[in-house]
Design a protein around this motif. Structure first.
Motif, short mmCIF file in Angstrom:
data_model
loop_
_atom_site.label_atom_id
_atom_site.label_comp_id
_atom_site.label_asym_id
_atom_site.label_seq_id
_atom_site.Cartn_x
_atom_site.Cartn_y
_atom_site.Cartn_z
N GLY A 115 0.75 -1.38 0.05
CA GLY A 115 0.71 -0.09 0.51
C GLY A 115 1.08 1.50 -0.49
O GLY A 115 0.08 2.04 -0.92
N ARG A 116 2.35 0.94 0.93
CA ARG A 116 3.19 2.38 0.81
C ARG A 116 3.57 2.49 -0.27
O ARG A 116 3.75 3.75 -0.73
CB ARG A 116 3.26 2.34 2.25
N LEU A 117 4.26 1.14 -1.41
CA LEU A 117 4.71 1.49 -2.58
C LEU A 117 4.00 2.23 -3.38
O LEU A 117 4.53 3.22 -4.71
CB LEU A 117 5.25 -0.14 -2.68
N ALA A 118 2.41 2.23 -3.32
CA ALA A 118 1.57 2.08 -4.54
C ALA A 118 1.31 3.45 -4.02
O ALA A 118 1.36 4.05 -5.24
CB ALA A 118 0.53 1.02 -4.45
N ALA A 119 1.34 3.98 -2.78
CA ALA A 119 0.78 5.33 -2.58
C ALA A 119 2.43 6.03 -3.09
O ALA A 119 1.80 7.43 -2.99
CB ALA A 119 0.14 5.69 -1.68
N SER A 120 3.28 6.13 -2.93
CA SER A 120 4.21 6.81 -3.27
C SER A 120 4.53 7.06 -4.46
O SER A 120 5.25 8.05 -5.27
CB SER A 120 5.46 6.26 -2.75
N ASP A 121 4.76 6.29 -6.23
CA ASP A 121 4.12 6.38 -6.86
C ASP A 121 5.59 6.51 -7.75
O ASP A 121 6.12 7.44 -7.78
CB ASP A 121 3.79 7.44 -7.43
N PHE A 122 6.81 5.39 -7.65
CA PHE A 122 8.13 5.79 -7.42
C PHE A 122 8.82 5.93 -9.12
O PHE A 122 9.49 6.91 -8.73
CB PHE A 122 8.94 4.77 -7.15
N GLU A 123 7.35 5.86 -9.98
CA GLU A 123 8.08 5.90 -11.20
C GLU A 123 8.27 7.58 -11.80
O GLU A 123 8.55 8.04 -12.81
CB GLU A 123 6.27 5.61 -12.41
N LYS A 124 7.21 8.50 -11.18
CA LYS A 124 7.18 9.74 -11.30
C LYS A 124 8.55 10.40 -10.75
O LYS A 124 9.18 11.78 -10.82
CB LYS A 124 6.01 10.68 -10.72
N ARG A 125 9.76 9.84 -10.32
CA ARG A 125 10.41 10.49 -9.48
C ARG A 125 11.94 10.32 -10.77
O ARG A 125 12.14 9.11 -10.99
CB ARG A 125 11.19 10.04 -8.46
#
Length: 80
Positions: A70-80
């Motif tokens: 859940g935390r990984l999905a909320a962070s959306d690392f692809e946009k960084r």
């Protein structure tokens, strides 16, 4: 006097039970997360045998994985 004591005990039990129930959905960083972990430890300590304890460990591990996903999905690392 006895009625007041009984009513007070029931109200306290209801309020405490509600907080414990609410803490079950707490995630890391939430105010009730520590209570969630404490309740899990109590369940683990009250396990009647090793098999039940192993099942509780699996449930706790599953919950931790769900929290991490859940935390990984909320962070959306692809946009960084």
């Amino acid at each position: 006097m006895l009625q007041i004591i009984i009513i007070t005990m029931l109200a306290l039990s209801a309020a405490t039970g509600g907080v414990v129930y609410a803490s079950d959905t707490a995630e890391p960083g939430d105010l009730l997360y520590g209570l969630d972990q404490a309740v899990e430890q109590v369940h683990l300590n009250l396990a009647p045998n090793a098999e039940a304890a192993a099942e509780i460990h699996l449930e706790i591990a599953s919950e931790r994985l769900e929290e991490a996903q859940g935390r990984l999905a909320a962070s959306d690392f692809e946009k960084r």
